[in-house]
Write a protein that holds these residues in place. Sequence first.
Motif, PDB file in Angstrom:
ATOM      1  N   ALA A  91       2.443  -4.942   3.282  1.00  0.00           N
ATOM      2  CA  ALA A  91       1.511  -5.627   4.175  1.00  0.00           C
ATOM      3  C   ALA A  91       1.677  -7.143   4.123  1.00  0.00           C
ATOM      4  CB  ALA A  91       0.076  -5.252   3.820  1.00  0.00           C
ATOM      5  N   GLY A  96      -1.657  -9.067   8.370  1.00  0.00           N
ATOM      6  CA  GLY A  96      -1.882  -9.234   6.931  1.00  0.00           C
ATOM      7  C   GLY A  96      -2.916 -10.290   6.580  1.00  0.00           C
ATOM      8  N   ASN A 156      -7.938  -6.311  -3.074  1.00  0.00           N
ATOM      9  CA  ASN A 156      -6.570  -5.809  -2.955  1.00  0.00           C
ATOM     10  C   ASN A 156      -5.723  -6.343  -4.105  1.00  0.00           C
ATOM     11  OD1 ASN A 156      -7.110  -4.461  -0.568  1.00  0.00           O
ATOM     12  ND2 ASN A 156      -6.454  -6.148   0.726  1.00  0.00           N
ATOM     13  N   THR A 182      -5.838  -8.719   4.631  1.00  0.00           N
ATOM     14  CA  THR A 182      -5.282  -8.234   3.364  1.00  0.00           C
ATOM     15  C   THR A 182      -5.219  -9.362   2.341  1.00  0.00           C
ATOM     16  OG1 THR A 182      -3.950  -6.598   4.559  1.00  0.00           O
ATOM     17  CG2 THR A 182      -3.304  -7.087   2.303  1.00  0.00           C
ATOM     18  N   PHE A 189       0.851  -1.191   0.000  1.00  0.00           N
ATOM     19  CA  PHE A 189       0.000   0.000   0.000  1.00  0.00           C
ATOM     20  C   PHE A 189       0.884   1.238   0.000  1.00  0.00           C
ATOM     21  CE2 PHE A 189      -2.541  -3.275   2.192  1.00  0.00           C
ATOM     22  CZ  PHE A 189      -3.637  -3.314   1.334  1.00  0.00           C
ATOM     23  N   ARG A 195      -8.822 -10.299   1.267  1.00  0.00           N
ATOM     24  CA  ARG A 195      -9.380  -9.328   0.326  1.00  0.00           C
ATOM     25  C   ARG A 195      -8.705  -9.432  -1.041  1.00  0.00           C
ATOM     26  NH1 ARG A 195     -12.277  -5.039   2.711  1.00  0.00           N
ATOM     27  NH2 ARG A 195     -11.453  -3.494   1.247  1.00  0.00           N
TER      28      ARG A 195
END
Length: 435
Positions: free
Chosen positions: A48, A71, A83, A74, A39, A77
Amino acid sequence: MANQNQKQGASASHLPEHGPIDEKGREILLSVKNVDITFGKGENAVHAVKNASFDIYKGETFSLVGESGSGKTTIGRAVIRVNPCAAGEIQYKGVRISGKIPHSLDREVIRNIQMVFQDPAASLNERATVDYIVSEGLYNFHLYENEADRVRKVENIIEEVGLLKEHLTRYPHEFSGGQRQRIGLARAMVMEPELVVADEPISALDVSIRAQVLNLMKKFQEEKDVTYLFIAHDLSVVRFISDRIGVIYKGNIVEVAEAEELFDFPLHPYTHSLISAIPIPDPQLEKNKVLYTYDPSIHDYSVDGPELVNIGHDHYVYGNKKEIEEYKRIREKGETLQPIRILKPGEEAPKEEKDGSLTSADDQFLKAPVHDTGSKLYVFLSFCLPIIALIVAQIFKHKQYYRNYHACKKGAIAGLITLAVIIVIFLLFLGLAII
């Protein structure tokens, strides 16, 4: 053959009926391969997830466990294509689904992979009725023959999650947290997905409701052959619902193994610390428990870098060559490890375990003054008043307010340079005017 399928899958526009088969005859439904997720850009970039790799087999529950900010979500997603991956790829049934993919494949991925979110209140549209919330996926993909068929599907799934048909006309704010999570589960399951990403689905619920939701998820798995990526931070919960567990620490997958294998042989120190933190119902035993705290500074990766290695027994551990050899030696002994240690009456914890509760970084942080923030306000004021700022900076340095010292010094230097440039320009213009 598997590699050939993967090459073909890179440009596929549709998902195959089955995924690739591994050497043990298991169908690989989802494969995360060397995934990095970042990010931001430049100096502000946050890594991440770093080089994460694991497989999820059809029909199993794979749990991803770690502390907050490690994470887990993350990765979850990224699986549902929210992501983007900075490196590596995610494959579903051998077909790459990360990055840019055809529209037809994207719709199939949405249809086959659903997500149950952590906060049941925030994940539901407060202005929509339960009937519309559950039906939205059916509308988008037209997964019904006629209106009567849609109503039948919605009513069946709402009853399967333990709610009533009368609830369909109500709004989310009229339900408790547990009931909202059941609505979220119904919304996912009505699509008849093959993979469900469950992002801490029980962490916001009361303890008595958690078991009900977990039993409900297990029922769907048995009846509909659903595969779960279960994201959690509590190892005590995932032990009893997981087939395999992956442990993640600061974006790195540090250990992957079958549930019982992981609890019998928690080889990585971070896994050890997670298991030692599991609460014991007996207050006396909990009081005498030795809490092991993981300190990443025990690893020396300056020369020999770490990697995730299979040490046998389908057990993967993250470490360098020296650590991996030690992990293999411990595992081959076959003696069950005991990460939870209870002190006997009168016994004191070893000194290294007492002192190990704080890392050197934690200790430095606690010693730092509370108001040593290095605020941008100090930079601005120092820029405006550079001479005074240099004096204040020395005071901050003497008092060990090092962040404030550097902020004042930075602003003062910038202010002095700017002032010098202005004086030079003024003198040049003055000289030209005299000439």
